[in-house]
Design a protein around this motif. Structure first.
Motif, PDB file in Angstrom:
ATOM      1  N   THR A 127       0.854  -1.244  -0.047  1.00 31.90           N
ATOM      2  CA  THR A 127      -0.032  -0.147  -0.322  1.00 31.90           C
ATOM      3  C   THR A 127       0.829   1.197  -0.062  1.00 31.90           C
ATOM      4  O   THR A 127       0.642   2.234  -0.558  1.00 31.90           O
ATOM      5  N   LEU A 128       2.104   1.413   1.054  1.00 36.81           N
ATOM      6  CA  LEU A 128       2.683   2.490   1.069  1.00 36.81           C
ATOM      7  C   LEU A 128       3.544   2.655  -0.556  1.00 36.81           C
ATOM      8  O   LEU A 128       3.694   3.771  -1.026  1.00 36.81           O
ATOM      9  N   LEU A 129       3.867   1.398  -0.931  1.00 34.35           N
ATOM     10  CA  LEU A 129       4.642   1.523  -2.514  1.00 34.35           C
ATOM     11  C   LEU A 129       3.643   2.261  -3.498  1.00 34.35           C
ATOM     12  O   LEU A 129       4.082   2.942  -4.387  1.00 34.35           O
ATOM     13  N   ALA A 130       2.510   1.674  -3.243  1.00 38.45           N
ATOM     14  CA  ALA A 130       1.507   2.330  -4.315  1.00 38.45           C
ATOM     15  C   ALA A 130       1.135   3.606  -4.041  1.00 38.45           C
ATOM     16  O   ALA A 130       1.272   4.528  -5.258  1.00 38.45           O
ATOM     17  N   ILE A 131       1.084   4.185  -2.875  1.00 41.70           N
ATOM     18  CA  ILE A 131       1.061   5.521  -2.689  1.00 41.70           C
ATOM     19  C   ILE A 131       2.315   6.289  -3.239  1.00 41.70           C
ATOM     20  O   ILE A 131       1.947   7.436  -3.909  1.00 41.70           O
ATOM     21  N   ALA A 132       3.346   5.896  -2.936  1.00 46.39           N
ATOM     22  CA  ALA A 132       4.685   6.432  -3.184  1.00 46.39           C
ATOM     23  C   ALA A 132       4.587   6.599  -4.945  1.00 46.39           C
ATOM     24  O   ALA A 132       5.212   7.607  -5.403  1.00 46.39           O
ATOM     25  N   GLU A 133       4.286   5.749  -5.623  1.00 39.59           N
ATOM     26  CA  GLU A 133       4.140   5.479  -7.092  1.00 39.59           C
ATOM     27  C   GLU A 133       3.136   6.662  -7.641  1.00 39.59           C
ATOM     28  O   GLU A 133       3.490   7.409  -8.485  1.00 39.59           O
ATOM     29  N   SER A 134       2.155   6.496  -7.101  1.00 38.52           N
ATOM     30  CA  SER A 134       0.932   7.505  -7.519  1.00 38.52           C
ATOM     31  C   SER A 134       1.343   8.878  -7.345  1.00 38.52           C
ATOM     32  O   SER A 134       0.744   9.638  -8.180  1.00 38.52           O
ATOM     33  N   HIS A 135       2.055   9.330  -6.342  1.00 33.70           N
ATOM     34  CA  HIS A 135       2.428  10.679  -5.993  1.00 33.70           C
ATOM     35  C   HIS A 135       3.670  10.948  -6.335  1.00 33.70           C
ATOM     36  O   HIS A 135       4.275  12.050  -6.029  1.00 33.70           O
ATOM     37  N   GLU A 136       4.339  10.223  -7.002  1.00 34.34           N
ATOM     38  CA  GLU A 136       5.618  10.320  -7.738  1.00 34.34           C
ATOM     39  C   GLU A 136       6.712  10.541  -6.685  1.00 34.34           C
ATOM     40  O   GLU A 136       7.502  11.779  -6.699  1.00 34.34           O
ATOM     41  N   CYS A 137       6.660  10.070  -5.521  1.00 34.53           N
ATOM     42  CA  CYS A 137       7.588  10.374  -4.310  1.00 34.53           C
ATOM     43  C   CYS A 137       8.855   9.839  -4.697  1.00 34.53           C
ATOM     44  O   CYS A 137       8.945   8.508  -5.187  1.00 34.53           O
ATOM     45  N   ASN A 138       9.868  10.277  -4.471  1.00 34.62           N
ATOM     46  CA  ASN A 138      11.293   9.520  -4.808  1.00 34.62           C
ATOM     47  C   ASN A 138      12.104   9.278  -3.265  1.00 34.62           C
ATOM     48  O   ASN A 138      13.446   9.240  -3.441  1.00 34.62           O
ATOM     49  N   LEU A 139      11.326   9.616  -2.219  1.00 34.61           N
ATOM     50  CA  LEU A 139      11.882   8.931  -1.163  1.00 34.61           C
ATOM     51  C   LEU A 139      10.943   8.558  -0.052  1.00 34.61           C
ATOM     52  O   LEU A 139       9.773   9.213  -0.087  1.00 34.61           O
ATOM     53  N   ILE A 140      11.063   7.366   0.397  1.00 36.05           N
ATOM     54  CA  ILE A 140      10.223   6.912   1.627  1.00 36.05           C
ATOM     55  C   ILE A 140      10.773   6.811   2.949  1.00 36.05           C
ATOM     56  O   ILE A 140      11.684   6.345   2.910  1.00 36.05           O
ATOM     57  N   VAL A 141      10.268   7.384   3.956  1.00 40.30           N
ATOM     58  CA  VAL A 141      10.738   7.550   5.246  1.00 40.30           C
ATOM     59  C   VAL A 141       9.973   6.578   6.111  1.00 40.30           C
ATOM     60  O   VAL A 141       8.766   6.739   6.230  1.00 40.30           O
ATOM     61  N   ALA A 142      10.682   5.560   6.823  1.00 36.93           N
ATOM     62  CA  ALA A 142       9.705   4.708   7.603  1.00 36.93           C
ATOM     63  C   ALA A 142      10.742   4.349   8.851  1.00 36.93           C
ATOM     64  O   ALA A 142      11.914   4.294   8.897  1.00 36.93           O
ATOM     65  N   GLY A 143       9.916   4.074   9.785  1.00 35.75           N
ATOM     66  CA  GLY A 143      10.767   3.370  11.071  1.00 35.75           C
ATOM     67  C   GLY A 143      10.769   1.951  11.045  1.00 35.75           C
ATOM     68  O   GLY A 143       9.903   1.405  10.356  1.00 35.75           O
ATOM     69  N   ALA A 144      11.715   1.447  11.360  1.00 33.43           N
ATOM     70  CA  ALA A 144      12.205   0.053  11.263  1.00 33.43           C
ATOM     71  C   ALA A 144      12.100  -0.736  12.492  1.00 33.43           C
ATOM     72  O   ALA A 144      12.854  -0.331  13.568  1.00 33.43           O
ATOM     73  N   TYR A 145      11.179  -1.799  12.967  1.00 31.09           N
ATOM     74  CA  TYR A 145      11.330  -2.800  13.807  1.00 31.09           C
ATOM     75  C   TYR A 145      10.596  -2.123  15.031  1.00 31.09           C
ATOM     76  O   TYR A 145      10.312  -0.801  15.057  1.00 31.09           O
ATOM     77  N   GLY A 146      10.330  -2.711  16.162  1.00 29.83           N
ATOM     78  CA  GLY A 146       9.953  -2.535  17.294  1.00 29.83           C
ATOM     79  C   GLY A 146      10.387  -2.917  18.505  1.00 29.83           C
ATOM     80  O   GLY A 146      11.659  -3.555  18.322  1.00 29.83           O
ATOM     81  N   HIS A 147      10.326  -2.723  19.590  1.00 30.60           N
ATOM     82  CA  HIS A 147      10.755  -3.158  20.930  1.00 30.60           C
ATOM     83  C   HIS A 147      10.211  -4.646  21.274  1.00 30.60           C
ATOM     84  O   HIS A 147      10.844  -5.555  21.411  1.00 30.60           O
ATOM     85  N   SER A 148       8.904  -4.707  21.417  1.00 27.00           N
ATOM     86  CA  SER A 148       8.296  -6.058  21.877  1.00 27.00           C
ATOM     87  C   SER A 148       8.310  -7.143  20.634  1.00 27.00           C
ATOM     88  O   SER A 148       8.440  -6.622  19.402  1.00 27.00           O
ATOM     89  N   ARG A 149       8.089  -8.367  20.834  1.00 25.06           N
ATOM     90  CA  ARG A 149       8.459  -9.206  19.830  1.00 25.06           C
ATOM     91  C   ARG A 149       7.332  -9.055  18.766  1.00 25.06           C
ATOM     92  O   ARG A 149       7.420  -9.191  17.526  1.00 25.06           O
ATOM     93  N   LEU A 150       6.114  -8.733  19.296  1.00 23.14           N
ATOM     94  CA  LEU A 150       4.948  -8.665  18.201  1.00 23.14           C
ATOM     95  C   LEU A 150       5.123  -7.362  17.344  1.00 23.14           C
ATOM     96  O   LEU A 150       5.094  -7.422  16.200  1.00 23.14           O
ATOM     97  N   ARG A 151       5.633  -6.455  18.014  1.00 22.50           N
ATOM     98  CA  ARG A 151       5.696  -5.199  17.061  1.00 22.50           C
ATOM     99  C   ARG A 151       7.027  -5.503  16.024  1.00 22.50           C
ATOM    100  O   ARG A 151       6.989  -4.979  14.955  1.00 22.50           O
ATOM    101  N   GLU A 152       7.938  -6.154  16.584  1.00 24.80           N
ATOM    102  CA  GLU A 152       9.207  -6.599  15.652  1.00 24.80           C
ATOM    103  C   GLU A 152       8.499  -7.317  14.559  1.00 24.80           C
ATOM    104  O   GLU A 152       9.032  -6.839  13.530  1.00 24.80           O
TER     105      GLU A 152
END
Length: 274
Positions: free
Chosen positions: A227-252
């Motif tokens: 879904t994020l990649l589709a948004i980036a493509e449709s809006h001609e974004c040339n950078l995606i900023v995202a948080g990676a991983y989490g602390h709890s096992r479920l969030r990770e």
């Protein structure tokens, strides 16, 4: 945070020139010090590849080829930086890639790497390098797609937003790039009422930083990453900023899945923070 020190990972691979071009363009645009780290070690994972890492002849040839390429590239790099008044440093190391990059990253604001293509066994073993650097270095990682190169500056930025520590950190780390972009999109996937409030707050924060911001709320389709990649493509974004991983096992597991999806399929650079 100002973007004043950039570290670019170089090696004797197909994409090292592209990484260097991106790094030089960013250093010039943001008046940053540029450290080029050329690692001549044939590869951290070759010992795990049957018939490859066990061959002393292969390792010796790979090492000699990498050293030869490092000498060739150093002159070009130094000449360009001198001509463009970019303060710079050229470092050559023969050691394990992940550990060496993480060690030098302690004195940088941004680390530039290329994600593997995931087309062969070596790529599938190495696919986690950028992700592991996010965790081991404590710094934002700019992961370029395979084959990406040339001068690049973020024009349309997509922020993958969720009210988590990792997303907040990613936004802060990306501020120098966000502030100079023409447009910034804050995207929430299947937002709750709490998410909507946090989206409004982060948009107000970014506007106070001088960013041109809008928001998008999207239902999740095949996956969050898709879904994020589709948004980036449709809006001609040339950078995606995202948080990676989490602390709890479920969030990770959840965030790790999104990170892995972006890493495998994005055709634009990713800025990942933990």
């Amino acid at each position: 945070m100002a973007l004043k020190t950039i570290l670019v990972h170089l090696a004797n691979d197909e994409d090292h020139v592209g990484r260097m071009e991106v790094a030089k363009g960013l250093a010039r645009a943001y008046d940053a010090f540029l450290t080029a780290l050329f690692i001549t070690h044939p590869g951290d994972t070759l010992k795990h590849i049957p018939g490859r890492g066990v061959s002393p002849v292969f390792l010796e040839e790979a090492f000699e080829s990498a050293n030869r390429r490092a000498r060739e590239l150093e002159g070009e790099f130094s000449d360009y930086c001198t001509r463009e008044n970019i303060p710079h440093e050229w470092v050559v190391a023969d050691s394990e890639h992940l550990e060496t990059i993480a060690r030098h990253a302690h004195a940088a604001d941004l680390v530039i790497v290329t994600r593997p293509t995931d087309q062969n066994l070596e790529d599938r073993v190495r696919i986690r390098m950028a992700e592991e650097l996010v965790l081991s270095s404590g710094l934002p990682i700019l992961a370029l797609p395979p084959g990406f190169g040339g001068e690049w500056l973020p024009k349309h930025v997509l922020i993958a937003w969720k009210p988590t520590r990792e997303a907040v950190r990613a936004v802060r780390d990306a501020l120098p790039l966000i502030e100079t972009a023409d447009k910034v999109i804050v995207a929430s996937i299947k937002p709750s009422a709490e998410d909507a409030v946090s989206t409004l707050e982060v948009m107000q924060y970014l506007r106070r930083q001088g960013a041109n911001v809008e928001s998008i709320d999207m239902p999740e389709k095949d996956s969050v990453a898709d879904t994020l990649l589709a948004i980036a493509e449709s809006h001609e974004c040339n950078l995606i900023v995202a948080g990676a991983y989490g602390h709890s096992r479920l969030r990770e597991v959840f965030l790790g899945g999104v990170t892995r999806g972006l890493m495998r399929h994005s055709t634009v650079p990713l800025l990942l923070s933990h």
